[in-house]
Design a protein around this motif. Structure first.
Motif, PDB file in Angstrom:
ATOM      1  N   ALA A 178       0.826  -1.194   0.000  1.00  0.00           N
ATOM      2  CA  ALA A 178       0.000   0.000   0.000  1.00  0.00           C
ATOM      3  C   ALA A 178       0.866   1.252   0.000  1.00  0.00           C
ATOM      4  CB  ALA A 178      -0.923   0.001   1.201  1.00  0.00           C
ATOM      5  N   ALA A 179       2.069   1.154   0.613  1.00  0.00           N
ATOM      6  CA  ALA A 179       2.929   2.335   0.714  1.00  0.00           C
ATOM      7  C   ALA A 179       3.348   2.823  -0.661  1.00  0.00           C
ATOM      8  CB  ALA A 179       4.160   2.024   1.553  1.00  0.00           C
ATOM      9  N   ARG A 180       3.370   1.890  -1.621  1.00  0.00           N
ATOM     10  CA  ARG A 180       3.746   2.301  -2.958  1.00  0.00           C
ATOM     11  C   ARG A 180       2.735   3.305  -3.511  1.00  0.00           C
ATOM     12  NH1 ARG A 180       4.450  -2.884  -6.163  1.00  0.00           N
ATOM     13  NH2 ARG A 180       4.912  -3.819  -4.166  1.00  0.00           N
ATOM     14  N   LEU A 181       1.488   3.117  -3.109  1.00  0.00           N
ATOM     15  CA  LEU A 181       0.475   4.074  -3.549  1.00  0.00           C
ATOM     16  C   LEU A 181       0.449   5.308  -2.664  1.00  0.00           C
ATOM     17  CD1 LEU A 181      -2.430   1.662  -4.354  1.00  0.00           C
ATOM     18  CD2 LEU A 181      -1.274   3.165  -5.951  1.00  0.00           C
ATOM     19  N   LEU A 182       0.827   5.111  -1.406  1.00  0.00           N
ATOM     20  CA  LEU A 182       0.718   6.216  -0.456  1.00  0.00           C
ATOM     21  C   LEU A 182       1.834   7.244  -0.608  1.00  0.00           C
ATOM     22  CD1 LEU A 182      -0.490   4.290   2.677  1.00  0.00           C
ATOM     23  CD2 LEU A 182      -1.757   5.921   1.325  1.00  0.00           C
ATOM     24  N   PHE A 183       2.715   7.072  -1.614  1.00  0.00           N
ATOM     25  CA  PHE A 183       3.754   8.080  -1.820  1.00  0.00           C
ATOM     26  C   PHE A 183       3.119   9.434  -2.073  1.00  0.00           C
ATOM     27  CE2 PHE A 183       3.761   9.509  -6.228  1.00  0.00           C
ATOM     28  CZ  PHE A 183       2.892   8.607  -6.819  1.00  0.00           C
ATOM     29  N   MET A 184       1.847   9.423  -2.466  1.00  0.00           N
ATOM     30  CA  MET A 184       1.166  10.681  -2.742  1.00  0.00           C
ATOM     31  C   MET A 184       0.919  11.501  -1.482  1.00  0.00           C
ATOM     32  SD  MET A 184      -1.293  10.121  -5.908  1.00  0.00           S
ATOM     33  CE  MET A 184      -1.966  11.671  -5.494  1.00  0.00           C
ATOM     34  N   VAL A 185       0.797  10.807  -0.352  1.00  0.00           N
ATOM     35  CA  VAL A 185       0.412  11.523   0.863  1.00  0.00           C
ATOM     36  C   VAL A 185       1.484  12.517   1.324  1.00  0.00           C
ATOM     37  CG1 VAL A 185      -0.297  11.256   3.253  1.00  0.00           C
ATOM     38  CG2 VAL A 185      -1.188   9.713   1.510  1.00  0.00           C
ATOM     39  N   PRO A 186       2.775  12.092   1.462  1.00  0.00           N
ATOM     40  CA  PRO A 186       3.797  13.090   1.811  1.00  0.00           C
ATOM     41  C   PRO A 186       3.893  14.190   0.764  1.00  0.00           C
ATOM     42  CG  PRO A 186       4.750  10.877   1.806  1.00  0.00           C
ATOM     43  CD  PRO A 186       3.333  10.735   1.418  1.00  0.00           C
ATOM     44  N   LEU A 187       3.696  13.828  -0.486  1.00  0.00           N
ATOM     45  CA  LEU A 187       3.776  14.826  -1.549  1.00  0.00           C
ATOM     46  C   LEU A 187       2.700  15.903  -1.359  1.00  0.00           C
ATOM     47  CD1 LEU A 187       4.967  15.737  -4.251  1.00  0.00           C
ATOM     48  CD2 LEU A 187       3.278  14.322  -5.390  1.00  0.00           C
ATOM     49  N   VAL A 188       1.478  15.459  -1.093  1.00  0.00           N
ATOM     50  CA  VAL A 188       0.386  16.423  -0.899  1.00  0.00           C
ATOM     51  C   VAL A 188       0.665  17.284   0.334  1.00  0.00           C
ATOM     52  CG1 VAL A 188      -2.063  16.642  -0.337  1.00  0.00           C
ATOM     53  CG2 VAL A 188      -1.325  15.015  -2.073  1.00  0.00           C
ATOM     54  N   ALA A 189       1.180  16.650   1.404  1.00  0.00           N
ATOM     55  CA  ALA A 189       1.464  17.410   2.622  1.00  0.00           C
ATOM     56  C   ALA A 189       2.552  18.455   2.363  1.00  0.00           C
ATOM     57  CB  ALA A 189       1.888  16.471   3.742  1.00  0.00           C
ATOM     58  N   LEU A 190       3.604  18.060   1.629  1.00  0.00           N
ATOM     59  CA  LEU A 190       4.693  18.989   1.306  1.00  0.00           C
ATOM     60  C   LEU A 190       4.169  20.173   0.494  1.00  0.00           C
ATOM     61  CD1 LEU A 190       7.605  16.621   0.229  1.00  0.00           C
ATOM     62  CD2 LEU A 190       7.770  18.395   1.951  1.00  0.00           C
ATOM     63  N   VAL A 191       3.390  19.856  -0.533  1.00  0.00           N
ATOM     64  CA  VAL A 191       2.883  20.919  -1.392  1.00  0.00           C
ATOM     65  C   VAL A 191       1.921  21.817  -0.622  1.00  0.00           C
ATOM     66  CG1 VAL A 191       1.538  21.400  -3.468  1.00  0.00           C
ATOM     67  CG2 VAL A 191       3.292  19.642  -3.515  1.00  0.00           C
ATOM     68  N   SER A 192       1.143  21.232   0.286  1.00  0.00           N
ATOM     69  CA  SER A 192       0.194  22.048   1.043  1.00  0.00           C
ATOM     70  C   SER A 192       0.923  23.097   1.887  1.00  0.00           C
ATOM     71  CB  SER A 192      -0.689  21.166   1.923  1.00  0.00           C
ATOM     72  OG  SER A 192      -0.007  20.825   3.112  1.00  0.00           O
ATOM     73  N   ALA A 193       2.113  22.719   2.398  1.00  0.00           N
ATOM     74  CA  ALA A 193       2.888  23.681   3.201  1.00  0.00           C
ATOM     75  C   ALA A 193       3.295  24.872   2.332  1.00  0.00           C
ATOM     76  CB  ALA A 193       4.124  23.005   3.779  1.00  0.00           C
ATOM     77  N   VAL A 194       3.591  24.609   1.069  1.00  0.00           N
ATOM     78  CA  VAL A 194       4.009  25.688   0.166  1.00  0.00           C
ATOM     79  C   VAL A 194       2.812  26.523  -0.254  1.00  0.00           C
ATOM     80  CG1 VAL A 194       5.207  26.221  -1.972  1.00  0.00           C
ATOM     81  CG2 VAL A 194       5.788  24.166  -0.722  1.00  0.00           C
ATOM     82  N   ILE A 195       1.755  25.845  -0.657  1.00  0.00           N
ATOM     83  CA  ILE A 195       0.571  26.549  -1.170  1.00  0.00           C
ATOM     84  C   ILE A 195      -0.018  27.453  -0.082  1.00  0.00           C
ATOM     85  CG2 ILE A 195      -1.772  26.201  -2.064  1.00  0.00           C
ATOM     86  CD1 ILE A 195       0.223  25.358  -4.072  1.00  0.00           C
ATOM     87  N   GLY A 196      -0.049  26.947   1.142  1.00  0.00           N
ATOM     88  CA  GLY A 196      -0.621  27.724   2.237  1.00  0.00           C
ATOM     89  C   GLY A 196       0.147  29.010   2.483  1.00  0.00           C
ATOM     90  N   ALA A 197       1.461  28.962   2.257  1.00  0.00           N
ATOM     91  CA  ALA A 197       2.297  30.133   2.550  1.00  0.00           C
ATOM     92  C   ALA A 197       2.329  31.111   1.382  1.00  0.00           C
ATOM     93  CB  ALA A 197       3.722  29.677   2.868  1.00  0.00           C
ATOM     94  N   LEU A 198       1.991  30.625   0.189  1.00  0.00           N
ATOM     95  CA  LEU A 198       2.270  31.383  -1.036  1.00  0.00           C
ATOM     96  C   LEU A 198       1.623  32.777  -1.058  1.00  0.00           C
ATOM     97  CD1 LEU A 198       3.751  31.108  -3.673  1.00  0.00           C
ATOM     98  CD2 LEU A 198       1.706  30.154  -4.694  1.00  0.00           C
ATOM     99  N   ALA A 199       0.302  32.819  -0.917  1.00  0.00           N
ATOM    100  CA  ALA A 199      -0.409  34.093  -1.100  1.00  0.00           C
ATOM    101  C   ALA A 199       0.087  35.145  -0.117  1.00  0.00           C
ATOM    102  CB  ALA A 199      -1.907  33.871  -0.930  1.00  0.00           C
ATOM    103  N   ILE A 200       0.241  34.751   1.140  1.00  0.00           N
ATOM    104  CA  ILE A 200       0.615  35.736   2.162  1.00  0.00           C
ATOM    105  C   ILE A 200       2.094  36.133   2.022  1.00  0.00           C
ATOM    106  CG2 ILE A 200       0.905  33.966   3.957  1.00  0.00           C
ATOM    107  CD1 ILE A 200      -0.188  36.054   5.916  1.00  0.00           C
ATOM    108  N   ALA A 201       2.940  35.169   1.578  1.00  0.00           N
ATOM    109  CA  ALA A 201       4.365  35.497   1.385  1.00  0.00           C
ATOM    110  C   ALA A 201       4.512  36.560   0.296  1.00  0.00           C
ATOM    111  CB  ALA A 201       5.155  34.251   1.003  1.00  0.00           C
ATOM    112  N   ILE A 202       3.716  36.453  -0.741  1.00  0.00           N
ATOM    113  CA  ILE A 202       3.776  37.441  -1.820  1.00  0.00           C
ATOM    114  C   ILE A 202       3.220  38.774  -1.333  1.00  0.00           C
ATOM    115  CG2 ILE A 202       2.785  38.038  -4.066  1.00  0.00           C
ATOM    116  CD1 ILE A 202       3.021  35.131  -4.856  1.00  0.00           C
ATOM    117  N   ASP A 203       2.136  38.703  -0.558  1.00  0.00           N
ATOM    118  CA  ASP A 203       1.498  39.939  -0.107  1.00  0.00           C
ATOM    119  C   ASP A 203       2.393  40.760   0.818  1.00  0.00           C
ATOM    120  OD1 ASP A 203      -1.141  41.282  -0.426  1.00  0.00           O
ATOM    121  OD2 ASP A 203      -0.986  41.325   1.752  1.00  0.00           O
ATOM    122  N   VAL A 204       3.158  40.097   1.676  1.00  0.00           N
ATOM    123  CA  VAL A 204       3.961  40.854   2.641  1.00  0.00           C
ATOM    124  C   VAL A 204       5.253  41.392   2.019  1.00  0.00           C
ATOM    125  CG1 VAL A 204       3.061  39.582   4.620  1.00  0.00           C
ATOM    126  CG2 VAL A 204       5.201  38.851   3.567  1.00  0.00           C
TER     127      VAL A 204
END
Lengths: 391, 249
Positions: A178-204
């Motif tokens: 199952a872990a072979r399929l779950l490689f997506m989970v860390p990827l989504v978590a990593l990207v979410s950290a970036v996406i969440g910061a993006l708008a406000i990082a640009i604004d400030v």
């Protein structure tokens, strides 16, 4: 310290009132986790249900009664495929595979001729491929049974035909499949950290310059360090909130997973969520500082979106690199942000052992790079070319 | 008092073949006394804004010096920033914050806080006549309303020295008059005010002293009357045109 607090308070208030920030945080956190997991679980359960389906599709079954009898002895139900099955497979609209039996099959077999059967499937569809493999295995099974009977009739030991027997033993972590399929989970978590910061990082940063508020702001008797760190903490907060939301939503989604195999493999409870946050927390700090640094050079939102898109792409590509380059768990990856975090989280999902240094090394790398990025910004804010966006 | 002595500043813009050197300020000197309004008068691109940016420590001069209340702008920029209130060319309000939150932010950055800060905000809003706007987000404010908030923000710490870069730009008559009343009040309270402008009537009506800047240099410094006498003109505009552009324009 009071000034730093004033900057942080203002940026948080400004961010909270920015609908774009909220939309991204909510969408990323609340939707991506469950959607990913539900898709994965649907994919897995479809795959399994097809693989274990009792139904096999045989075209012209009447020409092969002995084979049909064998299939039924294997507890399969033999059905006829739809008439236009070939066209459907070619059009990519068929998720199964079909065994094509030629006319006169039974008689040819009885006369000891080498008879060809065909399995039609769609190589682009995983379910179809699995079904084709199942069919091939079944036909081979019957052919072997037939062969053994023929040898026994002639008084030959069938073992002569199989001088070697292979037994496959799985030694890796038990959750491996199952872990072979779950490689997506860390990827989504990593990207979410970036996406969440993006708008406000640009604004400030770029936003501050675009609306002409950077110049009056810098006329206050505030140290560049207080400004940069205050803004950075606000960005980190957005990143961490999005990440926590995403991780939390994975935990909730884990309860909803339909597939038994997947839910057994995806043991994502409080301690796993805490571990994920501990691994990705320092990464949020780094990403926030890097996004601010790259947006600081931009004249406005548009330019900043272009310059920060490199970071977004790198973070989404890095984890897949280790897969495509077959890096396995090469320890040097711990030193590369995003790759290190991905590797450690993938090990957790697989159930492989994770040591304390696996968590501490990527964290320390992130913290060190964060300090460099923040220091660079305090220097840049003193440059006229940056303040007035010249040249 | 603000004293500016022989300031120069050169910028380079562009890269490679597009590279250009701009002599923004080539030697500006003037003195702005306390309790008076000093106008920096000059055509567009004369170097007024760059001069004000050097005085407000945002831009480092290539040569020359400037002191605000006797404090050097290069060696002690934190102190100068603390003593100055600046209304810059870019008003730069945060549109998602209310007028009050905009002003409070700058107050807090300057070490103010608590009830004293809130009282100060209320009295500035009263003085600048925008009390009804105080709790509204500044998004959609008119030019005049934005200016009032930006000015209140610049004055929140009750600075002794105030720099204003073309404050009446884009204002309607009523707002411009309200602003002028405010400037006179500030002057009467003993503050040192420097403002850049190219509106002659305004300068004539408000300012004790006029500094004419053209092509990055000080062309004249003195009272309006001295200026007229020197050129033999009866209107400030004629006198300005002659000093800034030479005769025959």
């Amino acid at each position: 310290m009071q000034q730093l607090w004033a900057v942080l308070k203002k940026e948080v208030l400004d961010g909270v009132r920015d609908r774009r920030v909220w939309m991204v945080v909510l969408l990323t956190a609340l939707v991506s986790g469950p959607v990913t997991l539900l898709l994965l679980s649907k994919f897995m359960s479809d795959l399994k249900s097809k693989a274990e389906a009792r139904e096999v599709l045989v075209h012209n079954a009447a020409a092969a009664p002995a084979l049909v009898n064998f299939l039924e002895r294997q507890a399969r139900t033999v059905s006829a495929p739809p008439d236009d099955v070939r066209a459907r497979i070619e059009a990519g609209r068929f998720d199964d595979a079909v065994l094509m039996v030629p006319d006169g099959f039974e008689a040819d077999v009885r006369h000891g001729k080498l008879v060809d059967v065909t399995v039609l499937h769609d190589a682009n569809r995983a379910q179809s491929v699995t079904a084709a493999m199942t069919l091939e295995r079944l036909v081979n099974g019957w052919a072997q049974e037939l062969g053994v009977q023929r040898l026994l009739i002639r008084g030959v030991d069938p073992a002569l035909l199989r001088p070697v027997r292979t037994t496959v033993v799985a030694l890796g972590a038990t959750r491996g499949n199952a872990a072979r399929l779950l490689f997506m989970v860390p990827l989504v978590a990593l990207v979410s950290a970036v996406i969440g910061a993006l708008a406000i990082a640009i604004d400030v940063t770029a936003g501050e310059r675009e609306r002409g508020s950077l110049e009056p702001l810098l006329m206050n008797p505030v140290s560049a360090a207080a400004l940069v760190v205050g803004k950075w903490l606000a960005v980190c907060l957005a990143s961490l909130v999005t990440l926590s939301g995403t991780v939390g939503s994975f935990a909730v989604a884990g309860q909803l997973v339909r597939d038994e195999g997947l839910s057994a493999a995806f043991q994502f409870g409080v301690s796993e969520a805490g571990f994920t946050l501990a691994v990705l927390g320092p990464f949020c700090l780094l990403v926030s500082s890097l996004l601010m640094l790259s947006a600081l050079f931009a004249r406005g939102h548009k330019e900043a979106q272009a310059s920060t898109s490199y970071i977004v792409s790198l973070v989404s590509i890095a984890p897949s690199l280790s897969m495509f380059l077959s890096l396995q768990d090469a320890p040097w990856q711990l030193l590369v942000p995003a790759m290190g975090q991905n590797m450690v989280l993938a090990r957790m999902f697989r159930g492989s052992p994770v040591t304390l240094s696996d968590v501490l090394i990527p964290g320390a790398v992130c913290l060190a790079l964060t300090a460099v990025a923040l220091f660079a910004q305090t220097r840049l804010l003193k440059r006229e070319a940056i303040v007035f966006a010249r040249g | 008092m603000i004293r500016v002595d022989g300031l120069t500043k050169t910028f380079t813009t562009g890269r490679g073949g597009q590279r250009a050197v701009i002599h923004a300020v080539r030697g500006v000197s003037f003195t702005a006394p306390d309790g008076a309004i000093t106008a920096l008068l000059g055509p567009n691109g004369a170097g007024k804004t760059t001069t004000l940016r050097m005085v407000s420590t945002l831009v480092k001069p290539d040569s020359g010096s400037a002191q605000v209340g006797g404090v050097d702008v290069v060696t002690n920029e934190r102190q100068v920033r603390a003593d100055l209130g600046v209304l810059s060319d870019a008003r730069g309000l945060y549109t998602r914050l209310s007028a009050r939150e905009n002003i409070r932010y700058y107050g807090e950055l300057r070490g103010l806080g608590g009830p004293a800060l809130e009282e100060r905000i209320a009295s500035l809003a009263h003085l600048l006549e925008f009390e009804p706007l105080l709790n509204r987000r500044t998004e959609g404010f008119s030019t005049g309303e934005k200016l009032k908030v930006a000015l209140a923000r610049a004055l929140v710490h009750d600075p002794k020295h105030v720099l204003l870069d073309e404050p009446t730009n884009g204002l309607d008559v009523v707002s411009a008059r309200a602003l002028r009343r405010m400037l006179v009040r500030l002057k009467e309270s003993g503050k040192c005010l420097v403002f850049s402008s190219h509106v002659m009537q305004e300068v004539e009506a408000l300012c004790e002293r006029v500094v004419i800047i053209a092509k990055g240099q000080t062309m004249h410094e003195g009272t309006v009357e001295e200026l007229k006498a020197r050129t033999g003109k009866t209107s400030l505009e004629d006198a300005f045109v002659e000093l800034a552009f030479g005769q025959g324009v």
